[in-house]
Design an enzyme around this catalytic site. Structure first.
Site, PDB file in Angstrom:
ATOM      1  N   SER A  81      40.603  35.265  38.817  1.00 18.90           N
ATOM      2  CA  SER A  81      39.684  35.630  39.770  1.00 18.90           C
ATOM      3  C   SER A  81      38.282  36.009  39.013  1.00 18.90           C
ATOM      4  O   SER A  81      38.367  36.273  37.910  1.00 18.90           O
ATOM      5  CB  SER A  81      40.233  37.255  40.110  1.00 18.90           C
ATOM      6  OG  SER A  81      39.419  37.747  40.929  1.00 18.90           O
TER       7      SER A  81
ATOM      8  N   TYR B 108      43.337  45.559  38.172  1.00 21.67           N
ATOM      9  CA  TYR B 108      43.456  44.142  38.607  1.00 21.67           C
ATOM     10  C   TYR B 108      42.788  43.329  37.679  1.00 21.67           C
ATOM     11  O   TYR B 108      43.089  42.263  37.213  1.00 21.67           O
ATOM     12  CB  TYR B 108      43.371  44.129  39.944  1.00 21.67           C
ATOM     13  CG  TYR B 108      43.058  42.505  40.527  1.00 21.67           C
ATOM     14  CD1 TYR B 108      44.245  42.017  40.769  1.00 21.67           C
ATOM     15  CD2 TYR B 108      42.010  42.250  40.724  1.00 21.67           C
ATOM     16  CE1 TYR B 108      44.101  40.649  41.373  1.00 21.67           C
ATOM     17  CE2 TYR B 108      41.758  40.810  41.252  1.00 21.67           C
ATOM     18  CZ  TYR B 108      42.961  40.190  41.420  1.00 21.67           C
ATOM     19  OH  TYR B 108      42.905  38.696  42.116  1.00 21.67           O
TER      20      TYR B 108
END
Length: 155
Positions: A136, A149
């Site tokens: 990501s 995250y």
């Protein structure tokens, strides 16, 4: 024809990718909820997959990952493996609960690393195979609002 396995088959991005790769290929859809894959199975068949199989796979259960791969490969070697599982988690909860931090890091880093290590060893021994893993932008640019995250994705 290639044998392509999608680990985390209930993910939207994984579903889109495997459907685009379906034509002429033997597909295995691996997910914690294989019963939720009926539409994806149908889409893959409509896109020209030569075979589609769905199996149970819990990414977080790293102790069973090797046996899941064994089961898949008992019906043919994996040519391409796509790891498309992960959790965003709850950052606010993670800031006050170490269990949430551990859950996010385990799924998004540890479970990914274990799966890819298991697969790469087998592919190296065979002399062929491709691994596809998703990260990501949050991993390249870790920011305060989702640093747990982002840290896992950076790993």
């Amino acid at each position: 024809m290639s044998r392509i396995v999608l680990f985390g088959a209930t993910s939207e991005i994984g579903g889109e990718i495997i459907t685009r790769l379906a034509s002429g290929n033997d597909l295995v859809l691996a997910a914690r909820r294989p019963e939720a894959l009926t539409e994806l199975e149908d889409a893959c068949r409509a896109a020209g997959a030569s075979a589609v199989e769905s199996i149970y796979f819990d990414a977080g259960d790293v102790d069973t990952q090797a046996s899941v791969i064994d089961d898949i490969e008992s019906r043919g070697a994996v040519d391409t493996a796509i790891a498309a599982f992960g959790v965003l988690g709850d950052q606010a909860l993670a800031e006050r609960d170490g269990g949430e931090v551990a859950r996010i890091l385990h799924t998004d880093f540890t479970a990914q690393a274990v799966l890819l290590t298991e697969l790469s060893g087998r592919m190296k021994a065979r002399g062929h195979g491709d691994l596809v893993a998703f990260s990501s932008i949050a991993g390249a640019r870790v920011r305060r609002p989702n640093y747990v995250y982002g840290s896992a994705k950076a790993g």
